[in-house]
Design a protein around this motif. Structure first.
Motif, PDB file in Angstrom:
ATOM      1  N   LEU A 172     -15.405 -18.379 -24.387  1.00  0.00           N
ATOM      2  CA  LEU A 172     -14.344 -18.637 -23.923  1.00  0.00           C
ATOM      3  C   LEU A 172     -14.438 -19.638 -22.722  1.00  0.00           C
ATOM      4  O   LEU A 172     -13.540 -20.582 -22.454  1.00  0.00           O
ATOM      5  CB  LEU A 172     -13.221 -17.444 -23.053  1.00  0.00           C
ATOM      6  N   ALA A 173     -15.535 -19.596 -22.079  1.00  0.00           N
ATOM      7  CA  ALA A 173     -15.810 -20.619 -21.006  1.00  0.00           C
ATOM      8  C   ALA A 173     -15.732 -22.016 -21.597  1.00  0.00           C
ATOM      9  O   ALA A 173     -15.550 -22.850 -21.024  1.00  0.00           O
ATOM     10  CB  ALA A 173     -17.057 -20.301 -20.201  1.00  0.00           C
ATOM     11  N   ILE A 174     -16.276 -22.001 -22.683  1.00  0.00           N
ATOM     12  CA  ILE A 174     -16.506 -23.354 -23.594  1.00  0.00           C
ATOM     13  C   ILE A 174     -15.025 -23.905 -23.910  1.00  0.00           C
ATOM     14  O   ILE A 174     -14.622 -24.854 -23.852  1.00  0.00           O
ATOM     15  CB  ILE A 174     -17.527 -23.244 -24.689  1.00  0.00           C
ATOM     16  N   ALA A 177     -20.688 -28.208 -29.723  1.00  0.00           N
ATOM     17  CA  ALA A 177     -19.776 -27.148 -29.446  1.00  0.00           C
ATOM     18  C   ALA A 177     -18.794 -27.341 -28.404  1.00  0.00           C
ATOM     19  O   ALA A 177     -17.577 -26.579 -28.626  1.00  0.00           O
ATOM     20  CB  ALA A 177     -20.657 -25.973 -29.058  1.00  0.00           C
ATOM     21  N   SER A 178     -18.907 -28.568 -27.727  1.00  0.00           N
ATOM     22  CA  SER A 178     -18.091 -28.840 -26.680  1.00  0.00           C
ATOM     23  C   SER A 178     -17.012 -30.153 -27.278  1.00  0.00           C
ATOM     24  O   SER A 178     -16.101 -30.279 -26.519  1.00  0.00           O
ATOM     25  CB  SER A 178     -18.628 -29.199 -25.309  1.00  0.00           C
ATOM     26  N   LYS A 179     -17.502 -30.953 -28.143  1.00  0.00           N
ATOM     27  CA  LYS A 179     -16.860 -32.177 -28.557  1.00  0.00           C
ATOM     28  C   LYS A 179     -15.172 -31.838 -28.838  1.00  0.00           C
ATOM     29  O   LYS A 179     -14.545 -32.604 -28.549  1.00  0.00           O
ATOM     30  CB  LYS A 179     -17.311 -32.749 -29.882  1.00  0.00           C
ATOM     31  N   LYS A 180     -15.295 -30.638 -29.533  1.00  0.00           N
ATOM     32  CA  LYS A 180     -13.730 -30.571 -29.757  1.00  0.00           C
ATOM     33  C   LYS A 180     -12.779 -30.326 -28.471  1.00  0.00           C
ATOM     34  O   LYS A 180     -11.647 -30.631 -28.650  1.00  0.00           O
ATOM     35  CB  LYS A 180     -13.620 -29.139 -30.474  1.00  0.00           C
ATOM     36  N   LYS A 233      -6.778 -29.083 -27.320  1.00  0.00           N
ATOM     37  CA  LYS A 233      -7.591 -28.065 -28.173  1.00  0.00           C
ATOM     38  C   LYS A 233      -7.812 -26.788 -27.336  1.00  0.00           C
ATOM     39  O   LYS A 233      -8.674 -25.920 -27.708  1.00  0.00           O
ATOM     40  CB  LYS A 233      -8.689 -28.662 -28.937  1.00  0.00           C
ATOM     41  N   ARG A 234      -8.129 -26.961 -25.806  1.00  0.00           N
ATOM     42  CA  ARG A 234      -8.545 -26.017 -25.016  1.00  0.00           C
ATOM     43  C   ARG A 234      -7.566 -24.740 -25.043  1.00  0.00           C
ATOM     44  O   ARG A 234      -6.486 -25.134 -24.976  1.00  0.00           O
ATOM     45  CB  ARG A 234      -8.650 -26.582 -23.634  1.00  0.00           C
TER      46      ARG A 234
END
Lengths: 418, 310
Positions: free
Chosen positions: B234-236, B256-259, B265-266
Motif C-alpha cells: 500500500l505504501a508503494i 514496481a513504482s513506474k505505474k 493510478k495511486r
C-alpha cells in the motif's frame, strides 16, 4: 616531497626523531596491517608519519583509513581486528574520551589492539599538554596501559605491547601513553631496530584463519557480541578479563626480559623500574616523562647524602600490586606522584589511591604521601622535584606531614587561588 | 527483471535460518532473508544496535549461518569499513583465496542509520568504502519500544510522540545521493524480486552502496502480523514509498513504482493510513500535509529524471 620507496627492509639505525615519529616507526616495525586514525593534537604527527610510510610504499599491503571521528577509529580497528589483522591507531585526550564506548567494545571482544596515546589534559578549559587523565579515564575498560618516560621507550613499548597483547592466553588491547608535547613533539635519538630482529621478537602476523577463537570466516560462520542473558556467561566473560589481566603481569615481565635479550635494552621488570631503591629509606613512585627528570633529582640528592630512590611505574593496568608492596616495605616514606586527576577519590590522584589500596591489610606501615604535579602540562622543574623529595625526607625526619596538603594530598606547583 | 521461477531456482539456499526470534510478520526478517539469498555465503554482516541484535538469537543461539558482528549503535558503517580493510589486507597476504571477493554488509535500522549512525555512514560514503550499507526502515526505534526517529513519518504516533510527530521523515537516500556514491536503491519487502535483483547488482559494484528498505513492523505500526506485505504494498501503491535506483548518478524509477508516476493510478493515502493504529489520530489537515509531501517527492524525482534525460 615524499619519495616513493619500495619495501626497503629496515636495518638497525639511530634516528633523531620526535616521540610521535618513534610511535609511527614502531607500528611500521611491527608490520601492522591496518591503521585507522583521526587527527588530534598532540597525536597528529603519528598519523602524518604513517601516511608517509603507507603512501610512500614503505608498508606494502597495509590499509590506512582516515575516518571521520575517533569513535569510528576504534570501531574500524575493531572490525579489522576481528577479521584477523594486526592493527594500530593513536589518539589523545578528547579523542580517547570520544572513543570510550568502543574502548569497552575492543576489550569485551578480546582483541589485541595497540593504541598510542600522546596524553593531554581534559577540557574544559581546553588543554593540549601533558596530563595522563585521558588514559586513566579508560582504566576500568579491560585495556592494559603503559606509561613511557623516553622516546626510545615509546618505540620499544609498542613492540613489547604487540608481543603481550597477541599472546593467545591474553588477547586484550593496550594503551601506550606518553606526555603530549614533552615527548610527542621533542626530538631525541631513537634506535629503530633491524626488521629481521623485530620479526623474530614479535609473534607472526595472524594467519589466514585469524586469531584463535576470534575470526571472521565464511567457512566457519561465527557471531560476535550476541545479546546474552544474565543467566548466560556474561559474568564469566567479565571475570575472565580480570583473571587474564592479573595473569598478564607475568607475560609483561617475560616480554620485557625477552626484549632485553633480543635488543639489549631493559625497563626494570617490565611493570616497574627501580632507580637507587636498594638502600633507600625514602622513595617516590612516578610515571611518564616526569620520571626521567626525577632520576636526576634523585642523583643530586644522593650526592648530598640523602638515601632517596625512585620507582618508575611502567604499567598502570594491570597494577603491579606485588611490586608496589615490596617497594613500600623497603622505605619509611613513600611519595606517589600523579600527573592525572581522579576527582572525588580518597586522594584525588589515581595512582596514589591504588597504591594505598594495595597496602591495605599487609602490615606495611610505610608513610605514603599522595602528590600531584604537572597537571595540564604545568612545568615541573628539577629544583621543584628535588624539593618534592626533600619534603618526603622531612616527613621521615620529623614524622609530620606538611601543613599545606589539600585533602591529604600535596599539590605541588599550584598557584594561589581563592 | 528476473522471473519468480528463475529466482526460486537460484535462491533456494537459506542463510538467515528459521528459529530466530523475530515477531510474526517482521519486515526485517523478510528483508535480511532475501538480501542474503542474493549476496550468498561470502558475506560478513555488521549490525549496529537494532532489533536485529536481538532477533538473531540470544547467546548461544544464532540464526545466521554467515559471519556476523554485533556492533555499537553509532558504529555500523565504520566497523564495516574496518572489516573491508582487513579483507583487503588479507587478500594482499593470501592472494587468490577469495578475500577480495568478500561482501561487507551492514544491516542497520532507521535509528542506527538516520540518527546516531549518520556520521559514520557519511564518512564511509565520502571515503567510498567498499561496503554495502542497508537501512531496514521500520520508521521508529522499535527495539527499545517504538520511540520516534528522524525516519518516523509526519503524524505517526510513537511512545515519544503521543500526539503524532510534528516533523517530516528524513529522506536519507537523498542525503546519500549528495555523497555521489556508485549505487543507491530503495526497496520494499513487498517486492522481493526487485530487492533480490538490486542486491545482486550492488554486490558486484566496487565502492559504497546504499540500499534503503521499507520494512513494516506489526507491533510498531499497529496492524495484524499477516498484513506486513500488504502494508508495504500500500505504501508503494499510494505513492508514499517510491522504488528507484541511482547508478553512478543516474536515477531510474523501478518497475514496481513506474505505474504510480501517474497520480491517477495511486490509491488514496487514507487507505494506507487507516489500516495502521499509529495514524489513528490523523486529522484532515495532517492528511493534506502528508499528501503534499508525497506530491513533492514525486515532483522532485521526476524533474531530476527529466533533467538527466536532456
Amino acid at each position: 616531497m615524499i619519495s616513493k620507496t619500495n619495501n626497503i627492509i629496515q636495518k638497525r639505525e639511530t634516528k633523531i626523531i620526535k616521540g610521535n615519529v618513534a610511535a609511527a616507526y614502531a607500528a611500521k616495525s611491527a608490520r601492522v596491517q591496518m591503521i585507522s586514525a583521526y587527527p588530534i593534537t598532540p597525536q597528529t604527527t603519528v598519523v602524518e608519519k604513517l601516511s608517509e610510510f603507507v603512501d610512500g610504499g614503505e608498508m606494502p599491503g597495509t590499509q590506512y583509513i582516515k575516518v571521520e571521528s575517533e569513535h569510528s577509529v576504534m570501531a574500524s580497528v575493531i572490525g579489522a581486528s576481528i577479521a584477523g589483522t594486526r592493527t594500530f591507531t593513536a589518539t589523545s585526550g578528547q579523542g580517547l574520551f570520544y572513543m570510550n564506548e568502543m574502548i569497552h567494545w575492543a576489550a569485551g571482544t578480546r582483541l589485541p589492539i595497540v593504541t598510542a596515546i600522546a596524553s593531554r589534559g581534559a577540557a574544559p578549559p581546553w588543554n593540549i599538554w601533558a596530563d595522563f587523565s585521558d588514559v586513566i579515564n579508560a582504566r576500568d575498560t579491560g585495556w592494559m596501559s603503559a606509561f613511557c618516560a623516553t622516546h626510545q621507550e615509546i618505540y620499544d613499548e609498542i613492540l613489547m605491547s604487540y608481543k603481550v597483547c597477541e599472546d593467545y592466553d591474553v588477547l586484550l588491547p593496550k594503551f601506550v601513553a606518553y606526555g603530549g608535547f614533552i615527548l610527542s613533539h621533542t626530538s631525541k635519538p631513537v634506535i629503530i631496530e633491524d626488521q629481521d630482529l623485530v620479526d623474530q621478537y614479535l609473534p607472526p602476523l595472524p594467519d589466514e584463519k585469524g586469531w584463535p577463537q576470534i575470526f571472521l570466516d565464511p567457512e566457519r560462520p561465527m557471531m560476535h557480541g550476541n545479546l546474552i542473558m544474565p543467566s548466560g556467561f556474561y559474568s564469566e566473560f567479565r571475570m575472565k578479563i580480570q583473571d587474564t589481566l592479573m595473569k598478564t603481569k607475568d607475560k609483561i615481565k617475560i616480554a620485557s626480559k625477552e626484549f632485553e635479550k633480543t635488543f639489549g635494552r631493559s625497563y626494570g621488570n617490565g611493570l616497574i623500574e627501580e632507580f637507587n631503591m636498594d638502600d633507600a629509606d625514602v622513595g617516590i613512585i612516578i610515571y611518564g616523562d616526569l620520571a626521567l627528570q626525577m632520576e636526576q633529582a634523585v642523583e643530586e640528592l644522593r650526592e648530598e647524602g640523602y638515601k632517596v630512590g625512585m620507582v618508575k611505574l611502567r604499567h598502570y593496568r594491570p597494577f603491579p600490586t606485588e611490586d608496589i608492596r615490596k617497594i613500600a616495605k623497603k622505605v619509611e616514606v613513600l611519595g606517589v606522584m600523579d600527573r592525572a586527576t581522579a576527582f572525588g577519590s580518597p586522594t584525588g590522584g589515581p595512582v596514589s589511591g591504588d597504591v594505598l589500596s594495595c597496602l591495605y591489610d599487609t602490615g606495611i606501615t610505610t608513610k605514603v604521601l599522595p602528590m600531584m604535579a604537572g597537571i595540564g602540562g604545568r612545568e615541573v622543574t628539577l629544583v621543584q622535584q628535588k624539593e618534592e623529595l626533600k619534603t618526603l625526607i622531612k616527613i621521615k625526619e620529623t614524622g609530620e606531614l606538611p601543613n599545606n596538603l589539600i585533602h591529604g594530598t600535596l599539590w605541588d606547583g599550584i598557584l594561589e587561588v581563592k | 527483471m528476473v522471473t519468480i521461477k528463475e529466482t526460486l531456482n537460484e535462491a533456494c539456499e537459506e542463510y538467515f535460518l528459521p528459529g530466530n526470534s523475530c515477531c510474526a510478520g517482521c519486515g526485517l526478517e523478510i528483508a535480511l532473508r532475501w538480501a542474503m539469498k542474493a549476496l550468498g555465503p561470502k558475506t560478513a554482516l555488521v549490525t549496529p544496535a537494532s532489533c536485529l541484535n536481538v532477533v538473531i538469537g540470544l547467546w548461544p543461539k544464532t540464526a545466521p549461518n554467515f559471519p556476523f558482528i554485533n556492533m555499537a549503535f553509532a558504529a555500523g558503517a565504520s566497523a564495516a569499513t574496518g572489516v573491508d580493510a582487513a579483507f583487503k589486507a588479507k587478500a594482499y597476504r593470501f592472494p587468490n583465496q577469495g578475500w577480495d571477493k568478500m561482501t561487507t554488509l551492514v544491516f542497520a535500522g532507521d535509528g542506527g542509520t538516520t540518527d546516531i549512525g549518520i556520521q559514520a555512514l557519511s564518512g564511509a560514503a565520502e571515503r567510498n568504502s567498499n561496503i554495502l550499507y542497508v537501512c531496514y526502515d521500520n520508521e521508529a526505534y522499535m527495539n527499545t519500544g517504538i520511540q520516534r526517529s528522524s525516519s518516523t513519518p509526519h503524524s505517526a504516533i510513537t511512545t515519544t510522540t503521543p500526539f503524532g510527530k510534528q516533523r517530516y521523515k528524513k529522506n536519507l537516500p537523498r542525503i546519500m545521493e549528495a555523497h555521489e556514491i556508485p549505487y543507491i536503491a530503495t526497496c520494499s519487502v513487498s517486492e522481493p524480486l526487485d530487492l533480490y535483483e538490486k542486491f545482486k547488482k550492488a554486490k558486484d559494484i566496487e565502492g559504497c552502496k546504499y540500499i534503503h528498505i521499507l520494512a513494516p513492523c506489526p507491533p510498531g505500526w499497529g496492524y495484524g502480523a499477516e498484513d506486513t506485505i500488504e502494508m508495504a504494498r500500500l505504501a508503494i501503491k499510494s505513492g508514499l514509498w517510491i522504488l528507484y535506483e541511482v547508478e553512478n548518478g543516474v536515477k531510474t524509477i523501478s518497475k514496481a513504482s513506474k505505474k504510480y508516476v501517474d497520480p491517477s493510478k495511486r490509491i488514496p493515502l487514507i487507505e494506507y493510513l487507516s489500516k495502521q493504529k499509529r495514524f489513528r489520530t490523523v486529522s484532515e489537515q495532517q492528511l493534506i500535509k502528508l499528501q503534499e509531501g508525497i506530491d513533492k517527492s514525486w515532483k522532485v524525482i521526476l524533474s531530476e529524471i527529466e533533467a538527466q534525460e536532456k
